[in-house]
Design a protein around this motif. Structure first.
Motif, PDB file in Angstrom:
ATOM      1  N   ARG A  21      12.150  35.206   1.091  1.00 18.80           N
ATOM      2  CA  ARG A  21      11.090  35.834   0.292  1.00 18.80           C
ATOM      3  C   ARG A  21      10.532  37.089   0.935  1.00 18.80           C
ATOM      4  NH1 ARG A  21       6.426  34.154  -1.600  1.00 18.80           N
ATOM      5  NH2 ARG A  21       5.774  33.323   0.388  1.00 18.80           N
ATOM      6  N   ALA A  22      10.508  37.101   2.279  1.00 20.45           N
ATOM      7  CA  ALA A  22       9.845  38.208   2.973  1.00 20.45           C
ATOM      8  C   ALA A  22      10.676  39.480   2.863  1.00 20.45           C
ATOM      9  CB  ALA A  22       9.645  37.846   4.438  1.00 20.45           C
ATOM     10  N   ALA A  23       9.984  40.597   2.668  1.00 19.04           N
ATOM     11  CA  ALA A  23      10.678  41.891   2.667  1.00 19.04           C
ATOM     12  C   ALA A  23      11.162  42.170   4.087  1.00 19.04           C
ATOM     13  CB  ALA A  23       9.716  42.983   2.213  1.00 19.04           C
ATOM     14  N   PRO A  24      12.365  42.761   4.220  1.00 21.75           N
ATOM     15  CA  PRO A  24      12.901  43.001   5.567  1.00 21.75           C
ATOM     16  C   PRO A  24      11.932  43.758   6.481  1.00 21.75           C
ATOM     17  CG  PRO A  24      14.543  43.524   3.883  1.00 21.75           C
ATOM     18  CD  PRO A  24      13.280  43.185   3.161  1.00 21.75           C
ATOM     19  N   HIS A  25      11.196  44.730   5.936  1.00 19.30           N
ATOM     20  CA  HIS A  25      10.296  45.511   6.809  1.00 19.30           C
ATOM     21  C   HIS A  25       9.135  44.672   7.336  1.00 19.30           C
ATOM     22  CE1 HIS A  25       8.164  46.189   2.898  1.00 19.30           C
ATOM     23  NE2 HIS A  25       7.148  45.947   3.685  1.00 19.30           N
ATOM     24  N   SER A  26       8.855  43.544   6.669  1.00 14.42           N
ATOM     25  CA  SER A  26       7.717  42.738   7.126  1.00 14.42           C
ATOM     26  C   SER A  26       7.972  42.123   8.511  1.00 14.42           C
ATOM     27  CB  SER A  26       7.366  41.657   6.104  1.00 14.42           C
ATOM     28  OG  SER A  26       8.385  40.686   6.068  1.00 14.42           O
ATOM     29  N   PHE A  27       9.257  42.037   8.890  1.00 15.94           N
ATOM     30  CA  PHE A  27       9.559  41.535  10.233  1.00 15.94           C
ATOM     31  C   PHE A  27       9.169  42.552  11.309  1.00 15.94           C
ATOM     32  CE2 PHE A  27      12.146  38.729   7.700  1.00 15.94           C
ATOM     33  CZ  PHE A  27      12.129  37.540   8.401  1.00 15.94           C
ATOM     34  N   LYS A  28       8.900  43.782  10.886  1.00 16.93           N
ATOM     35  CA  LYS A  28       8.496  44.817  11.847  1.00 16.93           C
ATOM     36  C   LYS A  28       6.998  44.766  12.150  1.00 16.93           C
ATOM     37  CE  LYS A  28      12.087  48.251  11.202  1.00 16.93           C
ATOM     38  NZ  LYS A  28      12.623  48.243   9.820  1.00 16.93           N
ATOM     39  N   MET A  29       6.281  43.927  11.392  1.00 18.95           N
ATOM     40  CA  MET A  29       4.841  43.853  11.565  1.00 18.95           C
ATOM     41  C   MET A  29       4.502  43.340  12.967  1.00 18.95           C
ATOM     42  SD  MET A  29       2.693  42.565   8.314  1.00 18.95           S
ATOM     43  CE  MET A  29       1.985  41.010   8.835  1.00 18.95           C
ATOM     44  N   VAL A  30       3.677  44.112  13.697  1.00 15.44           N
ATOM     45  CA  VAL A  30       3.331  43.768  15.080  1.00 15.44           C
ATOM     46  C   VAL A  30       2.087  42.882  15.125  1.00 15.44           C
ATOM     47  CG1 VAL A  30       2.760  44.723  17.354  1.00 15.44           C
ATOM     48  CG2 VAL A  30       4.339  45.965  15.847  1.00 15.44           C
ATOM     49  N   GLY A  31       1.058  43.298  14.394  1.00 17.89           N
ATOM     50  CA  GLY A  31      -0.194  42.538  14.387  1.00 17.89           C
ATOM     51  C   GLY A  31      -0.182  41.486  13.286  1.00 17.89           C
ATOM     52  N   HIS A  32      -0.726  40.318  13.598  1.00 18.49           N
ATOM     53  CA  HIS A  32      -0.740  39.212  12.636  1.00 18.49           C
ATOM     54  C   HIS A  32      -2.068  38.472  12.695  1.00 18.49           C
ATOM     55  CE1 HIS A  32       3.496  38.930  11.231  1.00 18.49           C
ATOM     56  NE2 HIS A  32       3.718  39.636  12.330  1.00 18.49           N
ATOM     57  N   HIS A  33      -2.361  37.762  11.617  1.00 17.87           N
ATOM     58  CA  HIS A  33      -3.537  36.881  11.582  1.00 17.87           C
ATOM     59  C   HIS A  33      -3.325  35.848  10.494  1.00 17.87           C
ATOM     60  CE1 HIS A  33      -4.780  39.105   7.987  1.00 17.87           C
ATOM     61  NE2 HIS A  33      -4.454  40.203   8.636  1.00 17.87           N
ATOM     62  N   GLY A  34      -4.195  34.864  10.447  1.00 24.21           N
ATOM     63  CA  GLY A  34      -4.078  33.806   9.450  1.00 24.21           C
ATOM     64  C   GLY A  34      -4.287  32.424  10.037  1.00 24.21           C
ATOM     65  N   ALA A  35      -4.011  32.291  11.340  1.00 28.43           N
ATOM     66  CA  ALA A  35      -4.139  30.984  11.988  1.00 28.43           C
ATOM     67  C   ALA A  35      -5.578  30.758  12.460  1.00 28.43           C
ATOM     68  CB  ALA A  35      -3.180  30.897  13.169  1.00 28.43           C
ATOM     69  N   PRO A  36      -5.906  29.505  12.751  1.00 27.57           N
ATOM     70  CA  PRO A  36      -7.275  29.227  13.198  1.00 27.57           C
ATOM     71  C   PRO A  36      -7.477  29.373  14.712  1.00 27.57           C
ATOM     72  CG  PRO A  36      -6.157  27.176  12.695  1.00 27.57           C
ATOM     73  CD  PRO A  36      -5.156  28.284  12.493  1.00 27.57           C
ATOM     74  N   THR A  37      -6.900  30.366  15.345  1.00 21.87           N
ATOM     75  CA  THR A  37      -7.189  30.581  16.769  1.00 21.87           C
ATOM     76  C   THR A  37      -8.435  31.455  16.884  1.00 21.87           C
ATOM     77  OG1 THR A  37      -5.967  32.657  17.000  1.00 21.87           O
ATOM     78  CG2 THR A  37      -4.694  30.611  17.237  1.00 21.87           C
ATOM     79  N   SER A  38      -9.103  31.405  18.037  1.00 24.52           N
ATOM     80  CA  SER A  38     -10.374  32.138  18.126  1.00 24.52           C
ATOM     81  C   SER A  38     -10.157  33.646  18.069  1.00 24.52           C
ATOM     82  CB  SER A  38     -11.182  31.708  19.343  1.00 24.52           C
ATOM     83  OG  SER A  38     -10.472  31.975  20.502  1.00 24.52           O
TER      84      SER A  38
END
Ligand SMILES: [Zn+2]
Length: 389
Positions: free
Chosen positions: A359-376
């Motif tokens: 489902r993911a667009a190939p360029h999305s694998f280039k994303m460096v910064g991420h968020h969504g998880a419950p870490t502080s």
């Protein structure tokens, strides 16, 4: 197995408390959980993607914000986003003062059980899903408008944002009510906010998306990200000098961000045992939501859960919907929203990003910064308050 409530999430002090508190400071008869002082007008500067940990770590690049932080206690500077720590969920909680389990925007991509499709909450809406019926609760801004029309107070909500967001699905679902001022240039947005604050009673929502963009593309702490942080800090300092007496300015973020190295961006769809009996994948790479095929048996679901635990259990929480709800991850959850949450949730506590490569667009694998998880690092955001004398 029981699951712990996410680190850094604070049910007493989070984004659902922000607009009601600002409204109370302007004279609305609402509760004021953040204890804001009385003010004549107010600006909420929402910096998308600005987490508390990142701001503390790179405070040398934000001298104005650092000065404000030094004048506050650590407890005053602490604010919490919601879970999942992602824009659709967080800004909906800001606009409606409801938990994701109540407003229903429970991720970046969310499963619609009525239509059996996955809908991207930041723009993948098609004509068959109406944002206004997907999220049915009135926003706090709409409630303020009604109260003003009934003569309860004189508060006027104003949004200052990029013009493209005036009619976006997220705006229509969760941020309706304010009059809208579109300005694509960052500096212009701050200038428009300073103008709007001259009018007593204005409650101004000033949205900045540039830092989140830079963080996704180059990573939090990258040169580009730091330049944007410096720019926002200096615009904020200059804006505050132009404000009339007794204007309140609050600065916060909708979520933080972590960096994920290329080798930790993983396409899980290559592993047959992880997608067996799964009809839909939703959520985002830091918080995958899996929806089982309705024909999948209890044993088959259990086998898929165990396969995830086996492969990613040392890097991510692997929990069932029931466990997540019981642990309070989505706040209180209405029956309408329950089925939108994945049967199985995989949320990274290590810096990993898990993609469904189908489902993911190939360029999305280039994303460096991420968020969504419950870490502080992802859930804690800053809360800075300044009032002009
Ligand atoms: Zn983002």
């Amino acid at each position: 197995m029981s699951v712990q409530t996410p680190a850094g999430y604070n049910s007493q002090r989070n984004l659902t408390h922000v607009i009601p508190s600002l409204a109370a400071s302007l004279g609305a008869p609402s509760h004021n959980p953040l204890d804001l002082p009385q003010a004549s007008s107010a600006i909420l500067l929402m910096v998308d993607g600005l987490g508390l940990e990142q701001l503390e770590h790179y405070a040398a690049h934000a001298p104005y914000f650092r000065r404000v932080m030094k004048q506050q206690t650590a407890a005053q500077t602490e604010m919490s986003s919601v879970y999942p720590s992602t824009t659709a969920a967080a800004l909906s909680s800001l606009g409606t003062a409801l938990s994701p389990g109540q407003h229903g925007l429970v991720g970046y991509d969310v499963y619609d059980p009525d239509r059996d499709v996955v809908i991207n909450q930041l723009g993948g809406w098609d004509e068959r899903t109406d944002p206004e019926t997907w999220q049915t609760a009135p926003t706090v801004f709409q409630q303020l408008n009604e109260q003003r029309q009934a003569g309860v107070h004189g508060i006027r909500p104003v949004t200052i944002s990029l013009s493209a967001f005036e009619d976006s699905a997220l705006t229509r679902a969760s941020l309706q009510g304010p009059s809208f001022v579109g300005a694509d240039d960052l500096g212009k947005r701050f200038a428009r906010a300073a103008q709007a604050a001259q009018q007593p009673g204005n409650l101004i929502y000033l949205y900045v998306n540039e830092l989140d963009k830079a963080g996704h593309q180059h990573g939090p702490g990258s040169t580009t990200w730091l330049e944007v942080l410096e720019e926002i800090d200096s615009h904020a300092r200059r804006m505050i000098r132009k404000l009339p007496a007794s204007t309140l300015v609050a600065v916060t973020g909708d979520h933080g961000m972590i960096e994920v190295k290329p080798e930790h961006r993983i396409d899980f769809s290559h592993h047959e045992e992880l997608i067996e009996h799964v009809a839909h994948t939703a959520g985002e790479p830091r918080m995958v939501q899996l929806h089982f095929d309705s024909a999948a048996t209890e044993e088959q679901r259990q086998a898929t859960l165990e396969a995830w635990g086996h492969r990613f259990g040392d890097q991510a929480w692997v929990v069932t919907r029931q466990q997540a709800i019981e642990a309070g991850w989505f706040g209180s959850v209405t029956s309408r929203v329950q089925q939108r949450i994945g049967d199985l949730l995989i949320a990274g506590f290590e810096p990993v990003a898990l993609y469904d490569g189908r489902r993911a667009a190939p360029h999305s694998f280039k994303m460096v910064g991420h968020h969504g998880a419950p870490t502080s690092a992802e859930v804690r955001v800053p809360w800075l308050v300044v009032q002009t004398p």
